[in-house]
Scaffold this motif. Sequence first.
Motif, PDB file in Angstrom:
ATOM      1  N   SER A  40     -12.350  30.870  35.881  1.00 37.30           N
ATOM      2  CA  SER A  40     -13.115  29.610  35.874  1.00 37.30           C
ATOM      3  C   SER A  40     -14.482  29.807  35.222  1.00 37.30           C
ATOM      4  N   LYS A  41     -14.912  28.776  34.494  1.00 33.65           N
ATOM      5  CA  LYS A  41     -16.193  28.877  33.781  1.00 33.65           C
ATOM      6  C   LYS A  41     -17.143  27.807  34.298  1.00 33.65           C
ATOM      7  N   GLY A  42     -17.958  28.183  35.262  1.00 34.10           N
ATOM      8  CA  GLY A  42     -18.909  27.212  35.799  1.00 34.10           C
ATOM      9  C   GLY A  42     -19.822  27.866  36.807  1.00 34.10           C
ATOM     10  N   SER A  87     -13.145  36.236  30.374  1.00 38.34           N
ATOM     11  CA  SER A  87     -13.847  35.171  29.651  1.00 38.34           C
ATOM     12  C   SER A  87     -13.966  35.519  28.177  1.00 38.34           C
ATOM     13  N   GLY A  88     -13.791  34.520  27.329  1.00 31.97           N
ATOM     14  CA  GLY A  88     -13.894  34.746  25.890  1.00 31.97           C
ATOM     15  C   GLY A  88     -13.478  33.486  25.143  1.00 31.97           C
ATOM     16  N   PRO A  89     -13.368  33.575  23.821  1.00 29.03           N
ATOM     17  CA  PRO A  89     -12.979  32.409  23.017  1.00 29.03           C
ATOM     18  C   PRO A  89     -11.475  32.174  23.141  1.00 29.03           C
ATOM     19  N   ASN A  90     -11.065  31.449  24.169  1.00 30.96           N
ATOM     20  CA  ASN A  90      -9.659  31.395  24.562  1.00 30.96           C
ATOM     21  C   ASN A  90      -9.217  29.969  24.849  1.00 30.96           C
ATOM     22  N   LEU A  91      -9.155  29.142  23.830  1.00 34.83           N
ATOM     23  CA  LEU A  91      -8.644  27.776  24.035  1.00 34.83           C
ATOM     24  C   LEU A  91      -7.167  27.886  24.413  1.00 34.83           C
ATOM     25  N   ALA A  92      -6.809  27.326  25.567  1.00 36.98           N
ATOM     26  CA  ALA A  92      -5.473  27.552  26.139  1.00 36.98           C
ATOM     27  C   ALA A  92      -4.353  27.187  25.161  1.00 36.98           C
ATOM     28  N   VAL A 111     -22.445  28.460  30.438  1.00 36.29           N
ATOM     29  CA  VAL A 111     -23.429  27.716  29.639  1.00 36.29           C
ATOM     30  C   VAL A 111     -22.815  27.181  28.347  1.00 36.29           C
ATOM     31  N   LYS A 112     -21.824  27.889  27.799  1.00 32.05           N
ATOM     32  CA  LYS A 112     -21.245  27.395  26.536  1.00 32.05           C
ATOM     33  C   LYS A 112     -20.604  26.013  26.720  1.00 32.05           C
ATOM     34  N   ASN A 113     -20.131  25.707  27.928  1.00 38.13           N
ATOM     35  CA  ASN A 113     -19.555  24.377  28.157  1.00 38.13           C
ATOM     36  C   ASN A 113     -20.627  23.294  28.033  1.00 38.13           C
ATOM     37  N   VAL A 114     -21.837  23.617  28.495  1.00 36.30           N
ATOM     38  CA  VAL A 114     -22.943  22.665  28.431  1.00 36.30           C
ATOM     39  C   VAL A 114     -23.367  22.466  26.964  1.00 36.30           C
ATOM     40  N   GLY A 139     -18.968  34.384  20.968  1.00 37.90           N
ATOM     41  CA  GLY A 139     -17.567  34.114  20.598  1.00 37.90           C
ATOM     42  C   GLY A 139     -17.073  32.823  21.220  1.00 37.90           C
ATOM     43  N   ASP A 140     -17.244  32.717  22.517  1.00 37.32           N
ATOM     44  CA  ASP A 140     -16.763  31.523  23.222  1.00 37.32           C
ATOM     45  C   ASP A 140     -17.598  30.294  22.854  1.00 37.32           C
ATOM     46  N   LEU A 141     -18.889  30.528  22.642  1.00 36.42           N
ATOM     47  CA  LEU A 141     -19.781  29.409  22.271  1.00 36.42           C
ATOM     48  C   LEU A 141     -19.314  28.780  20.959  1.00 36.42           C
ATOM     49  N   ALA A 149     -16.305  29.045  19.472  1.00 32.43           N
ATOM     50  CA  ALA A 149     -14.969  28.426  19.584  1.00 32.43           C
ATOM     51  C   ALA A 149     -15.062  27.056  20.252  1.00 32.43           C
ATOM     52  N   THR A 150     -15.788  27.000  21.353  1.00 29.96           N
ATOM     53  CA  THR A 150     -15.811  25.755  22.129  1.00 29.96           C
ATOM     54  C   THR A 150     -16.620  24.675  21.419  1.00 29.96           C
ATOM     55  N   CYS A 151     -17.734  25.069  20.802  1.00 29.32           N
ATOM     56  CA  CYS A 151     -18.571  24.077  20.132  1.00 29.32           C
ATOM     57  C   CYS A 151     -17.916  23.543  18.854  1.00 29.32           C
ATOM     58  N   PRO A 185     -11.902  20.794  18.174  1.00 34.86           N
ATOM     59  CA  PRO A 185     -11.509  19.505  18.767  1.00 34.86           C
ATOM     60  C   PRO A 185     -10.612  19.692  19.993  1.00 34.86           C
ATOM     61  N   LEU A 186     -10.074  20.914  20.199  1.00 33.12           N
ATOM     62  CA  LEU A 186      -9.276  21.180  21.410  1.00 33.12           C
ATOM     63  C   LEU A 186     -10.156  21.303  22.659  1.00 33.12           C
ATOM     64  N   SER A 187     -11.450  21.552  22.479  1.00 29.02           N
ATOM     65  CA  SER A 187     -12.322  21.738  23.639  1.00 29.02           C
ATOM     66  C   SER A 187     -12.515  20.428  24.390  1.00 29.02           C
ATOM     67  N   ARG A 188     -12.252  20.470  25.711  1.00 26.50           N
ATOM     68  CA  ARG A 188     -12.455  19.254  26.515  1.00 26.50           C
ATOM     69  C   ARG A 188     -13.945  18.924  26.623  1.00 26.50           C
ATOM     70  N   ASN A 189     -14.814  19.992  26.674  1.00 25.20           N
ATOM     71  CA  ASN A 189     -16.247  19.725  26.782  1.00 25.20           C
ATOM     72  C   ASN A 189     -16.797  19.081  25.516  1.00 25.20           C
ATOM     73  N   ARG A 190     -16.420  19.643  24.366  1.00 25.86           N
ATOM     74  CA  ARG A 190     -16.898  19.062  23.120  1.00 25.86           C
ATOM     75  C   ARG A 190     -16.386  17.623  22.973  1.00 25.86           C
ATOM     76  N   GLN A 195      -7.998  16.282  33.049  1.00 23.20           N
ATOM     77  CA  GLN A 195      -8.369  17.661  32.683  1.00 23.20           C
ATOM     78  C   GLN A 195      -9.869  17.841  32.909  1.00 23.20           C
ATOM     79  N   VAL A 196     -10.233  19.059  33.284  1.00 23.77           N
ATOM     80  CA  VAL A 196     -11.615  19.301  33.665  1.00 23.77           C
ATOM     81  C   VAL A 196     -12.511  19.558  32.440  1.00 23.77           C
ATOM     82  N   ALA A 197     -13.698  18.918  32.412  1.00 26.75           N
ATOM     83  CA  ALA A 197     -14.750  19.273  31.431  1.00 26.75           C
ATOM     84  C   ALA A 197     -15.883  19.835  32.282  1.00 26.75           C
TER      85      ALA A 197
HETATM   86  O1  LIG Z   1     -13.209  27.840  27.763  1.00 30.92           O
HETATM   87  C1  LIG Z   1     -12.583  27.376  26.845  1.00 30.92           C
HETATM   88  C2  LIG Z   1     -12.348  28.123  25.596  1.00 30.92           C
HETATM   89  O2  LIG Z   1     -12.724  29.455  25.716  1.00 30.92           O
HETATM   90  C3  LIG Z   1     -12.044  25.992  26.940  1.00 30.92           C
HETATM   91  O3  LIG Z   1     -13.032  25.074  26.698  1.00 30.92           O
HETATM   92  P1  LIG Z   1     -12.909  23.573  27.236  1.00 30.92           P
HETATM   93  O4  LIG Z   1     -12.887  23.658  28.737  1.00 30.92           O
HETATM   94  O5  LIG Z   1     -14.094  22.868  26.689  1.00 30.92           O
HETATM   95  O6  LIG Z   1     -11.615  23.034  26.693  1.00 30.92           O
END
Ligand SMILES: O=C(CO)COP(=O)(O)O
Length: 331
Positions: free
Chosen positions: A104-106, A134-139, A189-192, A242-244, A246-248, A251-256, A278-280
């Motif tokens: 979990s990332k939070g 933890s890392g650049p890992n879009l599911a 923090v990368k989610n923010v 790395g994760d920052l 990927a997530t930023c 378009p797969l990122s829920r936070n972005r 889905q969780v952001a």
């Molecule tokens: O943590 C993630 C990629 O590493 C997934 O990011 P999102 O939760 O924004 O989809």
Amino acid sequence: MQAVVMGSGSWGTAMAKVLVDAGTPTVLWSRRPELADAINRTHTNPDYLPQVPLPEGLRASADLAEVLAGADLVVCAVPSQSLRASMQTWLPHLADTATLMSLSKGVETGTLLRMSEVIAEVTGAASDRVAVLSGPNLAGEIAVGQPAATVVACEDESRARDIQKACSTRYFRPYTNTDVVGCEIGGAVKNVIALACGMASGVGLGENTLASIITRGLAETIRLGVALGARPETLAGLAGVGDLVATCSSPLSRNRTFGSRLGEGKTLAEAQEATNGQVAEGVKSCTSVRALAEKHGVDMPLTEAVHQVCHEGLTVTEAIYSLLGRRTKPE
Ligand SMILES: O=C(CO)COP(=O)(O)O
Ligand SMILES: NC(=O)C1=CN([C@@H]2O[C@H](COP(=O)(O)OP(=O)(O)OC[C@H]3O[C@@H](n4cnc5c(N)ncnc54)[C@H](O)[C@@H]3O)[C@@H](O)[C@H]2O)C=CC1
């Protein structure tokens, strides 16, 4: 090693697939028995990763006592704000010697604890029995076997190496690290910052703006991490930059995506509605990260702006001009 993944959302399911592909006997726990049944029947997860074939060797179950009995590696894959309550229900069934690993990332609202701290507090486990991945890992990318690297962090390096072995595949390359704090702060923090990037792109801004947000976002992540005892090199690595990136960028990122809906003028409730359950994580973590920063005297202007847009009614345009209106300073 026998593994159980607790939570069959998108990342829990993808990681269960990785573990099976790495040759680790793994069970996937679902809260809802009907989802466990559907996974076992169709070898897909129809709710979270419908297009992805899952290995025949992956079994799902909703029976807590059964899945936790004999598990050496317990992988926690529920949203951050529900981890404490979930752990409390799992606790009576956990083996004393099991390694507990957070995906979990939070940062927990109210307590301002990182996820490994929540796990240690609820279970009484020593901190060297708790790991994070933890890392650049879009599911969605990992689940279809696109190559990626990640970090397994644990104070106990040999435990981190055991987990590394249990989840190394031809497409998934874990590195070990003993800096748990750095990995968790990078992930939270990368989610923010991804919300901020989404907001900027939602109002129509381009790559210069996004690169500026990512870079200054990294600067504030490092400031907070270092104040909490993280190593700056961790934040320059996969679990940080790395994760920052990927997530930023994705378009797969829920936070972005959530941020871009706010930038397009949707309300928080409308953006929430569009997530399909889905969780952001950044929407709640912006407030806890901001409070953590305040507690440690760390300046985090982007996090502050994201919090104000999400929870205090500031518009994205107002947030951008307030950030640009800050006094000038050296980099
Ligand atoms: O943590 C993630 C990629 O590493 C997934 O990011 P999102 O939760 O924004 O989809
Ligand atoms: N999806 C991704 O690409 C990645 C996600 N993560 C992190 O993994 C964690 C889990 O994320 P996802 O699997 O993507 O989320 P998801 O939204 O796809 O699924 C969440 C899972 O948790 C369960 N759940 C939801 N609310 C719950 C509650 N109140 N109590 C107990 N269980 C609950 C759901 O039933 C579901 O199984 C998050 O912290 C996320 O930041 C980390 C890396 C990649």
